[in-house]
Design a protein around this motif. Structure first.
Motif, PDB file in Angstrom:
ATOM      1  N   LEU A  33     -12.871 -27.680  39.839  1.00  0.00           N
ATOM      2  CA  LEU A  33     -12.173 -26.682  39.001  1.00  0.00           C
ATOM      3  C   LEU A  33     -12.772 -25.288  39.189  1.00  0.00           C
ATOM      4  CD1 LEU A  33     -11.433 -28.078  35.405  1.00  0.00           C
ATOM      5  CD2 LEU A  33      -9.829 -27.013  37.002  1.00  0.00           C
ATOM      6  N   LYS A  34     -14.123 -25.242  39.239  1.00  0.00           N
ATOM      7  CA  LYS A  34     -14.787 -23.937  39.442  1.00  0.00           C
ATOM      8  C   LYS A  34     -14.338 -23.331  40.772  1.00  0.00           C
ATOM      9  CE  LYS A  34     -19.075 -25.272  38.703  1.00  0.00           C
ATOM     10  NZ  LYS A  34     -20.528 -25.169  38.727  1.00  0.00           N
ATOM     11  N   LYS A  35     -14.251 -24.184  41.793  1.00  0.00           N
ATOM     12  CA  LYS A  35     -13.848 -23.720  43.128  1.00  0.00           C
ATOM     13  C   LYS A  35     -12.428 -23.141  43.069  1.00  0.00           C
ATOM     14  CE  LYS A  35     -14.078 -25.440  47.879  1.00  0.00           C
ATOM     15  NZ  LYS A  35     -12.750 -25.364  48.484  1.00  0.00           N
ATOM     16  N   GLN A  36     -11.563 -23.869  42.369  1.00  0.00           N
ATOM     17  CA  GLN A  36     -10.174 -23.425  42.247  1.00  0.00           C
ATOM     18  C   GLN A  36     -10.100 -22.065  41.530  1.00  0.00           C
ATOM     19  OE1 GLN A  36      -8.067 -26.818  40.658  1.00  0.00           O
ATOM     20  NE2 GLN A  36      -6.111 -25.776  40.899  1.00  0.00           N
ATOM     21  N   ILE A  37     -10.910 -21.915  40.478  1.00  0.00           N
ATOM     22  CA  ILE A  37     -10.903 -20.653  39.716  1.00  0.00           C
ATOM     23  C   ILE A  37     -11.443 -19.519  40.583  1.00  0.00           C
ATOM     24  CG2 ILE A  37     -11.915 -19.453  37.713  1.00  0.00           C
ATOM     25  CD1 ILE A  37     -11.766 -22.205  36.240  1.00  0.00           C
ATOM     26  N   ARG A  38     -12.496 -19.814  41.344  1.00  0.00           N
ATOM     27  CA  ARG A  38     -13.042 -18.790  42.239  1.00  0.00           C
ATOM     28  C   ARG A  38     -11.999 -18.375  43.275  1.00  0.00           C
ATOM     29  NH1 ARG A  38     -18.076 -18.917  46.605  1.00  0.00           N
ATOM     30  NH2 ARG A  38     -17.613 -16.836  47.383  1.00  0.00           N
ATOM     31  N   GLU A  39     -11.358 -19.378  43.901  1.00  0.00           N
ATOM     32  CA  GLU A  39     -10.416 -19.066  44.979  1.00  0.00           C
ATOM     33  C   GLU A  39      -9.236 -18.244  44.470  1.00  0.00           C
ATOM     34  OE1 GLU A  39     -11.500 -22.765  47.976  1.00  0.00           O
ATOM     35  OE2 GLU A  39      -9.626 -22.832  46.853  1.00  0.00           O
ATOM     36  N   GLN A  40      -8.707 -18.641  43.315  1.00  0.00           N
ATOM     37  CA  GLN A  40      -7.560 -17.902  42.772  1.00  0.00           C
ATOM     38  C   GLN A  40      -7.978 -16.472  42.381  1.00  0.00           C
ATOM     39  OE1 GLN A  40      -3.827 -18.771  42.063  1.00  0.00           O
ATOM     40  NE2 GLN A  40      -4.456 -16.691  42.553  1.00  0.00           N
ATOM     41  N   SER A  41      -9.182 -16.361  41.769  1.00  0.00           N
ATOM     42  CA  SER A  41      -9.663 -15.031  41.358  1.00  0.00           C
ATOM     43  C   SER A  41      -9.829 -14.131  42.568  1.00  0.00           C
ATOM     44  CB  SER A  41     -11.014 -15.148  40.642  1.00  0.00           C
ATOM     45  OG  SER A  41     -10.911 -15.981  39.531  1.00  0.00           O
ATOM     46  N   GLU A  42     -10.437 -14.668  43.604  1.00  0.00           N
ATOM     47  CA  GLU A  42     -10.687 -13.851  44.802  1.00  0.00           C
ATOM     48  C   GLU A  42      -9.384 -13.451  45.484  1.00  0.00           C
ATOM     49  OE1 GLU A  42     -13.621 -15.978  47.108  1.00  0.00           O
ATOM     50  OE2 GLU A  42     -15.268 -15.061  45.963  1.00  0.00           O
ATOM     51  N   GLU A  43      -8.428 -14.375  45.454  1.00  0.00           N
ATOM     52  CA  GLU A  43      -7.126 -14.066  46.057  1.00  0.00           C
ATOM     53  C   GLU A  43      -6.503 -12.850  45.353  1.00  0.00           C
ATOM     54  OE1 GLU A  43      -3.187 -16.578  46.257  1.00  0.00           O
ATOM     55  OE2 GLU A  43      -4.901 -17.760  46.979  1.00  0.00           O
ATOM     56  N   TYR A  44      -6.568 -12.850  44.011  1.00  0.00           N
ATOM     57  CA  TYR A  44      -6.050 -11.704  43.253  1.00  0.00           C
ATOM     58  C   TYR A  44      -6.877 -10.451  43.525  1.00  0.00           C
ATOM     59  CZ  TYR A  44      -3.156 -14.703  40.198  1.00  0.00           C
ATOM     60  OH  TYR A  44      -2.223 -15.563  39.692  1.00  0.00           O
ATOM     61  N   GLU A  45      -8.192 -10.622  43.539  1.00  0.00           N
ATOM     62  CA  GLU A  45      -9.071  -9.446  43.655  1.00  0.00           C
ATOM     63  C   GLU A  45      -8.909  -8.726  44.993  1.00  0.00           C
ATOM     64  OE1 GLU A  45     -10.460  -8.005  41.328  1.00  0.00           O
ATOM     65  OE2 GLU A  45     -11.079  -9.465  39.823  1.00  0.00           O
ATOM     66  N   ILE A  46      -8.662  -9.501  46.059  1.00  0.00           N
ATOM     67  CA  ILE A  46      -8.473  -8.862  47.370  1.00  0.00           C
ATOM     68  C   ILE A  46      -7.308  -7.882  47.279  1.00  0.00           C
ATOM     69  CG2 ILE A  46      -7.686  -9.332  49.750  1.00  0.00           C
ATOM     70  CD1 ILE A  46      -9.459 -11.911  49.597  1.00  0.00           C
ATOM     71  N   VAL A  47      -6.218  -8.325  46.645  1.00  0.00           N
ATOM     72  CA  VAL A  47      -5.034  -7.465  46.479  1.00  0.00           C
ATOM     73  C   VAL A  47      -5.336  -6.322  45.500  1.00  0.00           C
ATOM     74  CG1 VAL A  47      -2.595  -7.416  45.798  1.00  0.00           C
ATOM     75  CG2 VAL A  47      -3.532  -9.441  46.938  1.00  0.00           C
ATOM     76  N   ASN A  48      -6.061  -6.655  44.402  1.00  0.00           N
ATOM     77  CA  ASN A  48      -6.403  -5.610  43.416  1.00  0.00           C
ATOM     78  C   ASN A  48      -7.171  -4.471  44.064  1.00  0.00           C
ATOM     79  OD1 ASN A  48      -5.253  -7.066  41.339  1.00  0.00           O
ATOM     80  ND2 ASN A  48      -7.169  -7.976  40.633  1.00  0.00           N
ATOM     81  N   TYR A  49      -8.212  -4.843  44.828  1.00  0.00           N
ATOM     82  CA  TYR A  49      -9.051  -3.808  45.448  1.00  0.00           C
ATOM     83  C   TYR A  49      -8.259  -3.014  46.475  1.00  0.00           C
ATOM     84  CZ  TYR A  49     -13.509  -4.909  43.235  1.00  0.00           C
ATOM     85  OH  TYR A  49     -14.521  -5.051  42.314  1.00  0.00           O
ATOM     86  N   ARG A  50      -7.346  -3.713  47.177  1.00  0.00           N
ATOM     87  CA  ARG A  50      -6.602  -3.027  48.242  1.00  0.00           C
ATOM     88  C   ARG A  50      -5.477  -2.162  47.670  1.00  0.00           C
ATOM     89  NH1 ARG A  50      -4.979  -7.392  51.927  1.00  0.00           N
ATOM     90  NH2 ARG A  50      -3.162  -7.454  50.580  1.00  0.00           N
ATOM     91  N   GLU A  51      -4.790  -2.673  46.629  1.00  0.00           N
ATOM     92  CA  GLU A  51      -3.550  -2.007  46.216  1.00  0.00           C
ATOM     93  C   GLU A  51      -3.488  -1.568  44.754  1.00  0.00           C
ATOM     94  OE1 GLU A  51      -0.445  -4.792  47.114  1.00  0.00           O
ATOM     95  OE2 GLU A  51      -1.138  -5.004  49.188  1.00  0.00           O
ATOM     96  N   LYS A  52      -4.227  -2.233  43.874  1.00  0.00           N
ATOM     97  CA  LYS A  52      -3.955  -2.008  42.444  1.00  0.00           C
ATOM     98  C   LYS A  52      -4.990  -1.153  41.720  1.00  0.00           C
ATOM     99  CE  LYS A  52      -0.854  -5.815  41.992  1.00  0.00           C
ATOM    100  NZ  LYS A  52      -0.605  -7.159  41.546  1.00  0.00           N
ATOM    101  N   TYR A  53      -6.254  -1.340  42.043  1.00  0.00           N
ATOM    102  CA  TYR A  53      -7.280  -0.592  41.322  1.00  0.00           C
ATOM    103  C   TYR A  53      -7.245   0.882  41.727  1.00  0.00           C
ATOM    104  CZ  TYR A  53      -9.435  -5.041  39.847  1.00  0.00           C
ATOM    105  OH  TYR A  53      -9.679  -6.264  39.287  1.00  0.00           O
ATOM    106  N   SER A  54      -7.376   1.762  40.720  1.00  0.00           N
ATOM    107  CA  SER A  54      -7.359   3.196  41.012  1.00  0.00           C
ATOM    108  C   SER A  54      -8.677   3.600  41.676  1.00  0.00           C
ATOM    109  CB  SER A  54      -7.176   3.998  39.714  1.00  0.00           C
ATOM    110  OG  SER A  54      -8.343   3.882  38.914  1.00  0.00           O
ATOM    111  N   GLU A  55      -8.641   4.731  42.345  1.00  0.00           N
ATOM    112  CA  GLU A  55      -9.863   5.250  42.990  1.00  0.00           C
ATOM    113  C   GLU A  55     -10.930   5.532  41.930  1.00  0.00           C
ATOM    114  OE1 GLU A  55     -10.544   5.195  46.205  1.00  0.00           O
ATOM    115  OE2 GLU A  55      -8.550   4.293  46.399  1.00  0.00           O
ATOM    116  N   GLU A  56     -10.471   6.018  40.774  1.00  0.00           N
ATOM    117  CA  GLU A  56     -11.405   6.334  39.686  1.00  0.00           C
ATOM    118  C   GLU A  56     -12.132   5.069  39.213  1.00  0.00           C
ATOM    119  OE1 GLU A  56      -9.579   7.825  36.126  1.00  0.00           O
ATOM    120  OE2 GLU A  56     -11.445   8.775  35.460  1.00  0.00           O
ATOM    121  N   TRP A  57     -11.370   3.999  39.021  1.00  0.00           N
ATOM    122  CA  TRP A  57     -11.967   2.721  38.587  1.00  0.00           C
ATOM    123  C   TRP A  57     -12.979   2.232  39.627  1.00  0.00           C
ATOM    124  CZ3 TRP A  57     -13.367  -0.473  35.012  1.00  0.00           C
ATOM    125  CH2 TRP A  57     -13.566  -1.827  35.265  1.00  0.00           C
TER     126      TRP A  57
END
Ligand SMILES: Cc1cc2nc3c(=O)[nH]c(=O)nc-3n(C[C@H](O)[C@H](O)[C@H](O)COP(=O)(O)O)c2cc1C
Length: 220
Positions: A78-102
């Motif tokens: 379960l921990k692995k699944q949570i890590r994988e899903q979180s990282e999948e989102y975060e890759i997109v967040n860092y690339r496209e969603k998070y502002s430069e200021e953040w």
């Protein structure tokens, strides 16, 4: 004011000297709390998380509805699944969603899309807030939910620290997958993921300053 359900309040008086000494001791303890992102995989003693969560559960809440739930995830798959899903989102967040200021504002923490602590920590405490209660299948109202859960989380952090453990508050974005994965009902939504454990022996934390008393308090 006095009703049948009232019981005597248990109060342990302290002298003024004890009050000052105890508050200073507690302050010194709290000054040592830090967010630690390098958490070891060392297992936790039995019963420790239970005490910590019961301490958080003593928090005050609107109309005593206690609108919180703490899911403890120890299962490696379960921990692995949570890590994988979180990282999948975060890759997109860092690339496209998070502002430069953040991104600039969190740079000092060294945080990036890699969430090793989710898989490595012996346990995750996932805090859920309950939009409403469920009693015998019917909905009950909850009040001041964010305030109540915020206070309970503060007490949770304090209990974790007091027990000699560390954590890193992690807020996956989006977070709905956690409720689905852990089969929590539609009345609950995940607020925070707290990987809990011992710090790695070589753990480091970013230097930080804390606002002065003058900045955070004014006596009127
Ligand atoms: C609601 C909340 C969310 C946070 N989310 C993250 C996060 O997603 N990743 C992370 O590395 N730190 C996260 N942090 C930790 C903060 O960066 C940290 O508390 C802050 O830098 C102060 O450092 P300290 O906790 O060591 O005193 C979060 C803290 C809070 C209170």
């Amino acid at each position: 004011m006095h009703q049948d359900n009232f019981i005597p309040f248990e109060y342990t008086p302290k002298t003024e000297k004890e009050m000052l000494a105890d508050s200073k001791e507690f302050l010194d303890l709290m000054k040592k709390r830090r967010t630690v992102r390098q958490i070891s995989s060392k297992p936790l003693p039995d019963g420790l998380l239970e005490n910590i969560i019961l301490a958080a559960g003593t928090a005050p809440s609107g109309a005593n509805k206690q609108p919180w739930f703490f899911a403890v995830v120890k299962d490696p798959a379960l921990k692995k699944q949570i890590r994988e899903q979180s990282e999948e989102y975060e890759i997109v967040n860092y690339r496209e969603k998070y502002s430069e200021e953040w991104k600039r504002d969190i740079q000092f923490t060294g945080t990036d899309h890699v969430k090793e602590f989710i898989e490595k920590a012996p346990a995750l405490i996932i805090v859920f807030k309950q939009r409403f209660g469920l009693e015998n299948g019917s909905r009950t109202r909850h009040y001041y939910i964010s305030e109540s859960v915020g206070i309970a989380m503060g007490m949770l952090f304090t209990a974790i620290h007091n027990a000699g453990l560390v954590t890193v508050p992690y807020t996956p974005m989006p977070r709905a997958f956690l409720g689905d994965l852990l089969e929590r009902g539609e009345h609950e939504s995940a607020v925070l993921v707290l990987p809990v454990g011992y710090p790695e022996e070589d753990a480091v934390v970013p230097a930080k300053t804390t606002k002065s008393l003058e900045e955070i308090m004014k006596i009127y």
